[in-house]
Design a protein around this motif. Sequence first.
Motif: not given
Length: 206
Positions: A93-120
């Motif tokens: 289940s590579c999709g599950t592991l990809a999600r877990q990787s992002l969870v580890r990178l965030i490590a419970g810390r606040p996340v900040s995102c910037t952008g102006w475009q939107r997808d469909r």
Amino acid sequence: MRRSWGPGPRRRYVAPPRSLWRRLLDYGLTVIILGLLILLAARLDRVETRKTEGAAIVNDGDSITLGAERIRMRGIDAPEYTQTCRRNGADYSCGTLARQSLVRLIAGRPVSCTGWQRDRYGRLLGDCTAGGKDLNRAQVEAGWAVAFGDFKSEEAVARAGKAGIWAGTFDQPQDWRDSHHGEVVERKHGTLASIGDAVREIFRFW
């Protein structure tokens, strides 16, 4: 009688008067330039950068939710949550592991995102950080997302090191979505695409 070899008196250059047509042309160009500047100022709100931050809910390897804002991480593409890949002769289940990787990178810390475009789907295409770490870049470096308009060099390093999904075989996430859900092919959204979209938005009349 002594001759003077110094420079003679300088003649003053007098520009010929401009014709009526030349003056009208100059006035016309001035009006056009002013009009473009007014249009540019009126359209800048279309490319205004939005910033959102807070505690993240991780949906999958390249999308999160911050409060009421859904974020699609710009320039990368991770396996879908239900996607499987193949390694050592077996599916996993590579999709599950990809999600877990992002969870580890965030490590419970606040996340900040910037952008102006939107997808469909109306999600903000964001460049996201947590604790000073570039999450978009880090997911590609860890091998749990592929370059999708940006981060080509990071992908090359991950592939050479057989990190994450590169340790086996897999369908490109976009191809997997198309074959399993029949979704419209998503356009890559890297830096060059962003510049092109900004120019189109600024000069779009409607």
